[in-house]
Design a protein around this motif. Sequence first.
Motif, PDB file in Angstrom:
ATOM      1  N   MET A  79       0.851  -1.188   0.000  1.00 63.03           N
ATOM      2  CA  MET A  79       0.000   0.000   0.000  1.00 63.03           C
ATOM      3  C   MET A  79       0.886   1.236   0.000  1.00 63.03           C
ATOM      4  N   SER A  80       0.629   2.162  -0.916  1.00 62.99           N
ATOM      5  CA  SER A  80       1.426   3.387  -0.994  1.00 62.99           C
ATOM      6  C   SER A  80       0.574   4.577  -0.555  1.00 62.99           C
ATOM      7  N   TYR A  81       1.239   5.573   0.050  1.00 58.21           N
ATOM      8  CA  TYR A  81       0.544   6.709   0.635  1.00 58.21           C
ATOM      9  C   TYR A  81       1.107   8.024   0.114  1.00 58.21           C
ATOM     10  N   ALA A  82       0.235   9.027   0.017  1.00 61.32           N
ATOM     11  CA  ALA A  82       0.670  10.367  -0.369  1.00 61.32           C
ATOM     12  C   ALA A  82      -0.155  11.395   0.380  1.00 61.32           C
ATOM     13  N   ILE A  83       0.466  12.535   0.656  1.00 60.56           N
ATOM     14  CA  ILE A  83      -0.218  13.672   1.264  1.00 60.56           C
ATOM     15  C   ILE A  83      -0.120  14.831   0.275  1.00 60.56           C
TER      16      ILE A  83
END
Length: 198
Positions: free
Chosen positions: A1-5
Amino acid sequence: MSYAIIGLGKIGRALAKAFARRGIEVSVATTRDPASFASDAAAIGPTIIPTTLAQAVKADVIFLAVRFESHPDVAKALADWKGKTIVDAMNTQATPEELGGLPSSVVVAQAFSGARVVKGFNHLVAAVLDQDPAVNGGRRVVFLASDDDGAAAEMGALVEKLGFAPIQLGALSEGGRLVHARGKTWGHLIFKDLVKFG
């Protein structure tokens, strides 16, 4: 799972710090060139990766930490948001009338066509969100609301991983109303700093 803000204002920085605290990699993007905020990202921690908006929207889970008025511009970054989870961490000064009587997250869901939208992290002011979620043997509460039970459960697991205590409030039109701030109309749980024990 990849995350970005998306957004590196007070809320965006506080979210990035939460990821850094747990050593979880997250991309951060603004409308500016990544080089212009690379030192800010590095100061938060080594797992905070400055990137472009075009790169950030490739993540599986995208936190919106921009001004509410800017979310339609972010939505234009992809034609179809299917398969993406959008975490709406925004509040708005718009009145209920300006939003057509809808909760702000429903407006966000309409802009991000195909995405699974979860309302979360917006009810804590940045100065509180920025702090360690471990408080006197308990964990700081993060309220979540979504029309997608699967997305809400996945976000609940991430909230736990970040050290907070998730509390599910139900659908955007019900639970989402409890945690939204718009104009002078505030939900009952907005800006409540609660700690869960046990």
